[in-house]
Write an enzyme that holds these catalytic residues in place. Structure first.
Site: not given
Ligand code: FCB
Length: 460
Positions: A173, A353
């Protein structure tokens, strides 16, 4: 107990689809200065009064550095194909330059071997935000020298474990690091300067491209790519002002990263908006950034809604919200995947994620987190919908294995499928852990026996 029925998996997910679960170093490891670890910008940021909602930090977190073997047992019992974790740069190179710390490298060496011994494929991220603090003193990501420091660090980690990990992600990110960390100041290093933020964004992308080239030059067998936080952006109303604001936000969040990674340079509309805040780009930088990737990862939690000159109140949309106040909109994940597939020539694509925070309660050894099961089931279904509409997807990972340190929100927001008691550090699998395990078992039966076997398994 009754769980919502998992999405029908058999016809949708390819046999080699990778199912996983994810964490990151600063959020779970603890051991803040164990075994020669250096300070990270997050160690430092947590000491700024008011920076973290509950005044906490990652000094102990889930104490994963000492409990890693038991945590790997939980991962193995879950039945995932892959585990995505990150390496703490200051743990393996305390000063961000020069000598590497054998104790730190040894930790990740054992972690990788421990995963392989349990039949789980390691997916390693090099930078999930915890930059060595001494590099911040020298300008951090806004300084061009950090690009070269990162490439050296990438080389060293790859030469140590690159023969045994499936995938190496350079950055997690970069938008968050650049914009939340350097423009809005709500994440480490806590700066508020758009010009610095955009220079940092450029250096993150440049270091990604140069690291890919360095890994290939040393014949690292692992695949390499990057993970972006991407959301579809919607205007809050039909007004032309809101439409323009949404278009610009799409430029800053999505196209600013996707376009140069795929050889198109930075988007002209965003450069025009930035004016003097646009980054300094040297000759050859854009070619390096466009180094072909073996995969692209995206993290998806919600959509983004934009109003010209102000904030959009998510409560006005009527959508259900998670404990983070993020709208639950799985259909927007399908739409995002279709758009990525349409607009860029993608390498294999992973959701690296996806998950949700809810107010969990541990009662009699159980956490009945039906909301999280609904969230996961609907988002896995959304990935299946995209596959059915022609998007080539390679994998999906749940965020997160454990409740953990949720950055500026501290420990109050729980994303885990395993509950962590922060007094005793005891781990308790939640209902969502059991649901995901059963879902994965059904997937495996499908791979072995066809969709009939899955449907029978899901009915049983
Ligand atoms: C993302 C992050 C991760 C976590 C989630 C909820 O932006 O990569 O580390 O905090 O959000």
């Amino acid at each position: 107990m009754t769980f919502p029925r998992p999405p029908q998996p058999a016809p949708r997910f390819p046999d080699d689809f990778v199912w996983g679960v994810a964490t990151s170093s600063y959020q779970i490891e603890g051991g803040a200065d164990a075994d020669g670890k250096g300070e990270s910008i997050w160690d430092r940021f947590c000491r700024v009064p008011g920076a973290i909602a509950d005044g906490s930090d990652g000094r102990v977190a889930c104490d994963h550095v000492h409990r890693w073997a038991a945590d790997l047992d939980l991962i193995a019992a879950l039945g995932v194909d892959a585990y995505r974790f990150s390496v703490s740069w200051p743990r393996v190179q305390p000063d961000g330059r020069g000598a590497f710390n054998e104790a730190g490298l040894g930790f990740y060496d054992r972690l990788v071997d421990g995963l392989l011994a349990r039949g789980v494929r390691p997916y390693l991220t090099l930078n999930h935000w915890d930059l060595p603090a001494v590099l911040q003193d020298a300008g951090g990501w806004a300084a061009r020298d950090t690009v070269h420091r990162f490439v050296d660090y990438a080389r060293q980690v790859a030469s140590r474990v690159g023969d045994r990990v499936d995938a190496i992600t350079t950055h997690n990110e970069p938008w968050v690091i650049a914009v939340l960390g350097h423009e809005n100041g709500v994440f480490a290093p806590g700066l508020r300067d758009r010009r610095v933020a955009m220079q940092a964004a450029h250096h993150l992308l440049l270091s990604h491209g140069l690291a890919l080239q360095a890994l290939r030059a040393q014949a690292c067998p692992s695949r390499a790519g990057i993970v972006l936080n991407l959301s579809p952006v919607f205007p809050a109303s039909d007004s032309p002002e809101d439409a323009a604001a949404a278009r610009l936000e799409d430029g800053r969040l999505v196209r600013w990263f996707m376009d140069p990674l795929f050889g198109r340079g930075y988007p002209a509309d965003v450069l025009a908006f930035l004016g003097d805040d646009a980054p300094r780009v040297e000759s050859g930088d854009l070619e390096a950034i466009a180094t072909p990737m073996d995969f692209l990862g995206l993290n998806y939690y919600s959509r983004s809604v934009v109003r010209a000159g102000g904030w959009f109140d998510v409560h006005s949309s009527g959508k259900r919200l998670t404990d983070m106040g993020w709208e639950i909109v799985p259909e927007c994940l399908t739409a995002l995947l279709l758009r990525l597939h349409r607009d860029w020539p993608l390498p294999p694509l992973y959701v690296m994620e996806n998950g949700a925070a809810f107010q969990d309660r541990l009662q009699d050894g159980h956490v009945h987190d039906g909301d999280r099961i609904d969230y996961l089931a609907s988002h896995i279904g959304a990935v299946g919908d995209a596959i059915e509409q022609g998007v080539k997807m390679a994998g999906y990972m749940v965020w997160s294995l454990l409740d953990n340190f949720e950055w500026a929100s501290g420990y109050a927001k729980r994303f885990g499928i395993v509950h962590v008691d922060y007094d005793t550090l005891a781990r308790t699998p939640k209902d969502s852990y059991h649901w995901y395990r059963d879902f994965l078992q059904a997937q495996r039966r499908a791979r072995a026996g066809g969709s009939g076997a899955v449907r029978a398994a899901l009915r049983a």
